[in-house]
Design an enzyme around this catalytic site. Structure first.
Site, short mmCIF file in Angstrom:
data_model
loop_
_atom_site.label_atom_id
_atom_site.label_comp_id
_atom_site.label_asym_id
_atom_site.label_seq_id
_atom_site.Cartn_x
_atom_site.Cartn_y
_atom_site.Cartn_z
N HIS A 1 -7.25 0.87 -6.60
CA HIS A 1 -7.56 0.08 -5.40
C HIS A 1 -8.29 -1.18 -5.86
O HIS A 1 -9.48 -1.39 -5.58
CB HIS A 1 -8.43 0.90 -4.43
N ASP B 1 -17.07 7.55 -1.99
CA ASP B 1 -15.83 7.45 -1.22
C ASP B 1 -15.56 8.84 -0.63
O ASP B 1 -16.22 9.83 -1.01
CB ASP B 1 -14.69 7.02 -2.16
N ARG C 1 0.88 -1.17 0.00
CA ARG C 1 0.00 0.00 0.00
C ARG C 1 0.92 1.22 0.00
O ARG C 1 1.70 1.43 0.93
CB ARG C 1 -0.92 0.01 1.22
N ARG D 1 -13.71 -8.24 1.86
CA ARG D 1 -12.27 -8.03 1.65
C ARG D 1 -11.48 -9.28 2.08
O ARG D 1 -10.53 -9.68 1.43
CB ARG D 1 -11.77 -6.81 2.44
N CYS E 1 -16.26 1.99 0.36
CA CYS E 1 -15.10 1.15 0.72
C CYS E 1 -14.70 1.34 2.17
O CYS E 1 -14.05 0.48 2.76
CB CYS E 1 -13.94 1.43 -0.22
N GLN F 1 -10.26 -3.74 -3.48
CA GLN F 1 -11.53 -3.24 -2.96
C GLN F 1 -12.64 -3.44 -3.98
O GLN F 1 -13.76 -3.84 -3.63
CB GLN F 1 -11.40 -1.75 -2.61
N1 NVA Z 1 -9.82 6.78 -1.78
C1 NVA Z 1 -9.49 6.41 -0.42
C2 NVA Z 1 -9.76 4.97 -0.19
C3 NVA Z 1 -9.47 4.48 1.19
C4 NVA Z 1 -9.68 3.01 1.34
C5 NVA Z 1 -8.04 6.74 -0.15
O1 NVA Z 1 -7.21 6.52 -1.03
O2 NVA Z 1 -7.74 7.24 0.94
N1 CP Z 2 -11.29 0.13 2.23
C1 CP Z 2 -10.02 0.08 2.68
O1 CP Z 2 -9.07 -0.17 1.94
O2 CP Z 2 -9.89 0.32 4.00
P1 CP Z 2 -8.54 0.53 4.79
O3 CP Z 2 -7.93 1.82 4.33
O4 CP Z 2 -8.95 0.56 6.23
O5 CP Z 2 -7.60 -0.62 4.50
#
Ligand code: NVA
Ligand code: CP
Length: 322
Positions: free
Chosen positions: A129, A219, A102, A287, A259, A132
């Protein structure tokens, strides 16, 4: 010769592989999969951003499949002190059967994957992502039996999630309607590719996107790394809240997805995310099942029906490194 597969974008798998993945994840969820294909292996998980669901689903999932998951945050590992990502990839490949990352730039995840000798899974970048959206589509399949012929509405930022939805629409062919404010559109190249299928609409109107939709999804307005833009984004996204009025435009049996984490009263009304149409807790649980299916396929040699059909052979099943 490269014998393993990565999952860096949703488009990395074919439609038949994705369908096989959904079935494997459903089997796992139903408790009809008892193998431990990763026994004796380790999964390296690199986190340069915070996580709840991704961390827990990969960690619990790896353990359930027999692997030892390693949580490697940039606060603890040498990557955070400037060790090259390529060196990190080479070292982790000598000790682990797979790497989840990540991070910020998709290019970093790709660089890691090029240097690694084991499968690399994208656990979120600024641009994608994919894990997800696989879980989201598993939730859609649970609600409607299929994603075929469904209209999915995306309301809000043209962010990593929106890009992965575009990849999904391109691969799977369902209808996708995105409502994004000006200046917050998804990746134009992914949009153009998804439009080749002719069932993708980009509009400024949340109402137009939600009209008749089977799935309404949104989101946060400011993703991780964009915290400084919060106020500017709140102004740009005014009117993009998913509330009961917007949900009333959708199909009668429409579901709501997010998500998570969510900001109630910002991108979604509490009455929607905590209401009867919300499937966000199933979505979060999925997930786990999706991550397990992915790891079993990429790292554990679990065949996805189409692996042979693509001519790329079965995924590599490495010997335990111990
Ligand atoms: N778009 C959000 C998703 C979090 C799971 C981010 O990148 O922070
Ligand atoms: N939806 C998701 O990826 O959540 P986290 O950021 O908590 O991993």
């Amino acid at each position: 010769m490269r014998t393993h597969r990565d999952f860096l974008t949703f488009a990395d798998f074919t439609k038949s592989e994705l369908d096989a993945l959904f079935k494997l994840a459903a089997r796992m969820k139903a408790g009809r999969y008892r193998r431990k294909p990763l026994a004796g292996h380790a999964l390296a998980m690199i986190y340069l951003k915070a996580s709840t669901r991704t961390r827990v689903s990969f960690e619990v999932g790896a353990w359930q499949l027999g692997a030892h998951p390693l949580f490697l945050s940039n606060r603890d590992v040498q990557l955070g002190r400037g060790e090259p990502i390529t060196d990190t990839a080479r070292v982790l490949s000598r000790m682990c059967a797979g790497i989840m990352i990540r991070t910020f730039a998709q290019a970093d995840a790709e660089e890691l994957a090029r240097a690694a000798d084991v499968p690399v899974i994208n656990g979120l970048t600024d641009e994608h992502h994919p894990c997800q959206v696989v879980a989201d589509l598993m939730t859609v399949r649970e609600a409607f039996g299929t994603y075929e012929g469904k209209r999915i509405a995306w309301i809000g930022d043209g962010n990593n999630m929106a890009n992965s939805w575009l990849d999904a629409a391109w691969r799977l062919g369902f209808e996708l309607r995105l409502a994004c404010p000006e200046g917050y559109e998804p990746d134009p190249a992914l949009l153009a590719r998804a439009r080749e299928r002719g069932r993708v609409l980009l509009t400024r109107s949340p109402r137009e996107a939600a009209e008749g939709a089977h799935v309404v999804s949104t989101d946060v307005w400011a993703s991780m790394g964009q915290e400084a833009e919060q106020q500017q984004r709140e102004r740009a996204f005014a009117g993009f809240i998913v509330d009961d009025a917007l949900m009333s435009r959708a199909a009668k049996d429409a579901i709501f997805l997010h998500c998570l984490p969510a900001h109630r009263g910002e991108e979604v009304a509490a009455s929607v995310i905590d209401g009867p149409r919300s499937r966000v807790w199933d979505e979060a649980e999925n997930r786990l099942h999706v991550q397990k299916a992915l790891m079993a396929a990429l790292m554990g040699g679990e065949p996805l029906a189409a692996a042979a059909a693509t001519g790329r052979g079965s995924p590599r099943r490495p010997k335990p490194k111990q």
